[in-house]
Design a protein around this motif. Structure first.
Motif, PDB file in Angstrom:
ATOM      1  N   VAL A  76       0.838  -1.199   0.000  1.00 64.20           N
ATOM      2  CA  VAL A  76       0.000   0.000   0.000  1.00 64.20           C
ATOM      3  C   VAL A  76       0.873   1.250   0.000  1.00 64.20           C
ATOM      4  O   VAL A  76       0.571   2.231  -0.668  1.00 64.20           O
ATOM      5  CB  VAL A  76      -0.971  -0.024   1.207  1.00 64.20           C
ATOM      6  CG1 VAL A  76      -1.619   1.326   1.420  1.00 64.20           C
ATOM      7  CG2 VAL A  76      -2.030  -1.091   0.986  1.00 64.20           C
ATOM      8  N   LYS A  77       1.996   1.191   0.716  1.00 66.53           N
ATOM      9  CA  LYS A  77       2.920   2.331   0.730  1.00 66.53           C
ATOM     10  C   LYS A  77       3.431   2.625  -0.673  1.00 66.53           C
ATOM     11  O   LYS A  77       3.595   3.766  -1.065  1.00 66.53           O
ATOM     12  CB  LYS A  77       4.123   2.000   1.629  1.00 66.53           C
ATOM     13  CG  LYS A  77       3.978   2.558   3.029  1.00 66.53           C
ATOM     14  CD  LYS A  77       5.287   2.411   3.771  1.00 66.53           C
ATOM     15  CE  LYS A  77       5.005   1.860   5.161  1.00 66.53           C
ATOM     16  NZ  LYS A  77       6.178   1.203   5.737  1.00 66.53           N
ATOM     17  N   LYS A  78       3.710   1.548  -1.430  1.00 69.07           N
ATOM     18  CA  LYS A  78       4.233   1.705  -2.797  1.00 69.07           C
ATOM     19  C   LYS A  78       3.193   2.340  -3.709  1.00 69.07           C
ATOM     20  O   LYS A  78       3.502   3.124  -4.587  1.00 69.07           O
ATOM     21  CB  LYS A  78       4.624   0.341  -3.365  1.00 69.07           C
ATOM     22  CG  LYS A  78       6.069   0.000  -3.135  1.00 69.07           C
ATOM     23  CD  LYS A  78       6.520  -1.103  -4.079  1.00 69.07           C
ATOM     24  CE  LYS A  78       6.558  -2.444  -3.372  1.00 69.07           C
ATOM     25  NZ  LYS A  78       6.759  -3.573  -4.290  1.00 69.07           N
ATOM     26  N   VAL A  79       1.938   1.990  -3.490  1.00 63.94           N
ATOM     27  CA  VAL A  79       0.863   2.459  -4.367  1.00 63.94           C
ATOM     28  C   VAL A  79       0.575   3.944  -4.131  1.00 63.94           C
ATOM     29  O   VAL A  79       0.274   4.679  -5.062  1.00 63.94           O
ATOM     30  CB  VAL A  79      -0.422   1.634  -4.126  1.00 63.94           C
ATOM     31  CG1 VAL A  79      -1.571   2.162  -4.946  1.00 63.94           C
ATOM     32  CG2 VAL A  79      -0.167   0.163  -4.458  1.00 63.94           C
ATOM     33  N   LYS A  80       0.687   4.359  -2.868  1.00 65.58           N
ATOM     34  CA  LYS A  80       0.315   5.735  -2.530  1.00 65.58           C
ATOM     35  C   LYS A  80       1.348   6.761  -2.986  1.00 65.58           C
ATOM     36  O   LYS A  80       2.480   6.468  -3.201  1.00 65.58           O
ATOM     37  CB  LYS A  80       0.106   5.851  -1.020  1.00 65.58           C
ATOM     38  CG  LYS A  80      -1.253   5.270  -0.641  1.00 65.58           C
ATOM     39  CD  LYS A  80      -1.535   5.492   0.823  1.00 65.58           C
ATOM     40  CE  LYS A  80      -2.878   4.880   1.191  1.00 65.58           C
ATOM     41  NZ  LYS A  80      -3.071   4.828   2.628  1.00 65.58           N
TER      42      LYS A  80
END
Ligand code: FES
Length: 80
Positions: A76-80
């Motif tokens: 999720v960190k990568k997507v944001k």
């Protein structure tokens, strides 16, 4: 983003159902339904690393139910 979880026999025996349940719970809890699609898949070719999962066309990786939360936090960190 699509996450495929292998439900082939090796992965099934090692708990792919639990991995799917954990992923689904995470997706619901963090309201990621619009961002992440969860799919089951036949053998991803890495039976010795069961449970195998694949994000989009990335490398097939090994997952355990215990690791789902950590893995998803990173993803999720990568997507944001
Ligand atoms: S059964 Fe899951 S990778 Fe082969």
């Amino acid at each position: 983003m699509e996450i495929k979880v292998c439900i082939g026999s090796a992965c099934h025996l090692k708990g792919s159902y639990d991995v799917i349940k954990k992923l689904q719970a995470y997706i619901t809890k963090h309201q990621l339904d619009q961002t992440v699609t969860l799919k089951s898949s036949f053998c991803l070719g890495k039976c010795s690393d069961a449970v195998s999962i694949q994000v989009d066309t990335d490398d097939v990786i090994s997952m355990t139910p215990e690791n789902v939360e950590n893995f998803m936090n990173q993803l999720v960190k990568k997507v944001k």
